[in-house]
Design a protein around this motif. Structure first.
Motif, PDB file in Angstrom:
ATOM      1  N   UNK A 216      11.604  78.512  17.199  1.00 49.49           N
ATOM      2  CA  UNK A 216      12.650  78.715  16.189  1.00 49.49           C
ATOM      3  C   UNK A 216      12.145  79.563  15.020  1.00 49.49           C
ATOM      4  N   UNK A 217      10.888  79.308  14.609  1.00 49.43           N
ATOM      5  CA  UNK A 217      10.296  80.057  13.497  1.00 49.43           C
ATOM      6  C   UNK A 217       8.908  80.531  13.926  1.00 49.43           C
ATOM      7  N   UNK A 218       8.658  81.821  13.773  1.00 50.28           N
ATOM      8  CA  UNK A 218       7.316  82.345  14.030  1.00 50.28           C
ATOM      9  C   UNK A 218       6.780  82.947  12.739  1.00 50.28           C
ATOM     10  N   UNK A 219       5.637  82.441  12.279  1.00 49.36           N
ATOM     11  CA  UNK A 219       4.978  82.967  11.080  1.00 49.36           C
ATOM     12  C   UNK A 219       3.885  83.907  11.573  1.00 49.36           C
ATOM     13  N   UNK A 220       4.097  85.213  11.363  1.00 49.85           N
ATOM     14  CA  UNK A 220       3.231  86.230  11.967  1.00 49.85           C
ATOM     15  C   UNK A 220       2.184  86.767  10.994  1.00 49.85           C
ATOM     16  N   UNK A 221       0.920  86.504  11.326  1.00 42.52           N
ATOM     17  CA  UNK A 221      -0.182  87.031  10.536  1.00 42.52           C
ATOM     18  C   UNK A 221      -0.912  88.167  11.234  1.00 42.52           C
ATOM     19  N   UNK A 222      -0.541  88.453  12.484  1.00 41.53           N
ATOM     20  CA  UNK A 222      -1.380  89.355  13.285  1.00 41.53           C
ATOM     21  C   UNK A 222      -0.690  90.587  13.860  1.00 41.53           C
ATOM     22  N   UNK A 223       0.613  90.518  14.139  1.00 45.10           N
ATOM     23  CA  UNK A 223       1.290  91.655  14.775  1.00 45.10           C
ATOM     24  C   UNK A 223       0.820  91.842  16.212  1.00 45.10           C
ATOM     25  N   UNK A 224       0.992  93.053  16.739  1.00 43.46           N
ATOM     26  CA  UNK A 224       0.452  93.412  18.057  1.00 43.46           C
ATOM     27  C   UNK A 224       0.951  92.565  19.211  1.00 43.46           C
ATOM     28  N   UNK A 225       0.025  92.285  20.137  1.00 41.26           N
ATOM     29  CA  UNK A 225       0.384  91.597  21.388  1.00 41.26           C
ATOM     30  C   UNK A 225       0.887  90.169  21.164  1.00 41.26           C
TER      31      UNK A 225
END
Length: 333
Positions: A216-225
């Motif tokens: 439901x929620x993704x906290x993205x610190x990395x990007x990419x794959x």
């Protein structure tokens, strides 16, 4: 140390590949003199962040760091002398001092901090890391009780706090981190429901198993794959809080971002939003009060990684980019 000497670490050249010790130089600079409206501060703890590396690529939300200048960075510092009515000697402040013992900084660019022990908490849970986690998750991700929240770089300074806040809010929390030790720490110590080791190579498969009902929620610190893997598992009307893209910062960035994004965003009606902590600075006091109440109640564990010695700052940043740290990494000057 003689009072007239100001140790400085310069970025002698901008790296084209991975950051290495050869890109920095320790020098003795002159003691800065504060102008009108400025304060002379002495750095106590230097904050290390993946963003330090991003600044070397070019202008972001701040000016780029140029070759042969003092390496940029935030720190907790003590006011030594002040030419501003806003600050007096002995005040503790946070500001962009750069990697040096002393800096003369306009008082309006310094944030006065409370005196507390340990002082390191002013850089971690009550500093940029804690506030980034708080606002990014609660104001951008907007998780509801019972939802599944996934956070990448989950053992890092921001990610480790995001996951714990999501648990406090009654969510099912999955962390993505590098290595079995970090993954075990997330579940055993910080209370995450599951952890996925991206170094295993089967991130998508492991994520799908850990989140059978989708994300439901993704906290993205990395990007990419990793962002690509999470996008494919997002539920309808899911929210993605874009905090950073560490996979793209050091060395040669991967040639692609997430593929198939526009279609997925439309079909699943996803919201994908970037943010920086300054966007919410007017709500800082309320956020700090809530963070403090959780720490006091034992609901939120503070993990810090303090490296001793100013001269170790370059090595400490290189190690952070390689994923050595658990929790907030900083250097004790």
């Amino acid at each position: 140390m003689s009072e007239a000497v100001n140790r400085q670490i310069l970025l002698v050249e901008k790296p084209t590949g991975k950051l290495g010790p050869e890109h920095f130089k320790l020098v003795d600079g002159a003691m800065p003199a504060p102008k009108d409206g400025e304060a002379l501060v002495r750095t106590r703890y230097i904050s290390l962040d993946a963003a330090n590396r991003a600044w070397m690529h070019g202008a972001t939300y701040r000016a780029a760091v140029e070759a042969n200048t003092v390496m940029a960075g935030g720190s907790i510092a003590e006011v030594v002398a002040s030419n501003s009515p806003a600050l007096v000697p002995g005040d503790i402040v946070f500001g962009d001092t750069g990697w040096q013992d002393y800096a003369a900084v306009p008082a309006k660019h310094l944030t006065k901090m409370p005196r507390m022990e340990p002082m390191t908490h002013l850089l971690s849970i009550y500093g940029v890391a804690g506030l980034t986690a708080y606002f990014g998750l609660l104001h951008v991700g907007k998780p509801k009780e019972g939802e599944t929240v996934v956070v990448s770089a989950a053992a890092g300074s921001v990610g480790s706090i995001v996951g714990q806040i999501a648990k406090i809010k009654g969510c099912n929390v999955i962390g993505i981190a590098g290595g079995k030790d970090k993954c075990n720490w997330l579940t055993a110590e910080l209370g995450f429901d599951a952890a996925v080791d991206y170094k295993d190579g089967a991130t998508f498969k492991a994520l799908r198993a850990a989140a059978p009902n989708g994300i439901d929620v993704y906290f993205d610190n990395v990007g990419g794959d990793i962002l690509e893997a999470c996008l494919a598992l997002m539920n309808n009307r899911g929210r993605i809080a874009c905090c950073g893209a560490i996979s793209q910062y050091d060395g040669v960035p991967s040639a692609h971002g997430p593929r198939g994004v526009p279609g997925l965003i439309v079909v699943k009606r996803l919201i994908m939003q970037g943010f920086i902590v300054m966007d919410f600075i007017d709500q800082r006091d309320a956020a700090l009060a809530e963070l403090q109440s959780w720490v006091t109640a034992g609901k939120l564990k503070v993990q810090e990684d303090v490296i001793d010695g100013f001269e170790n700052t370059p090595k400490a940043l290189i190690g952070l980019l390689a994923g050595e740290n658990r929790g907030k990494r900083m250097v004790k000057v």
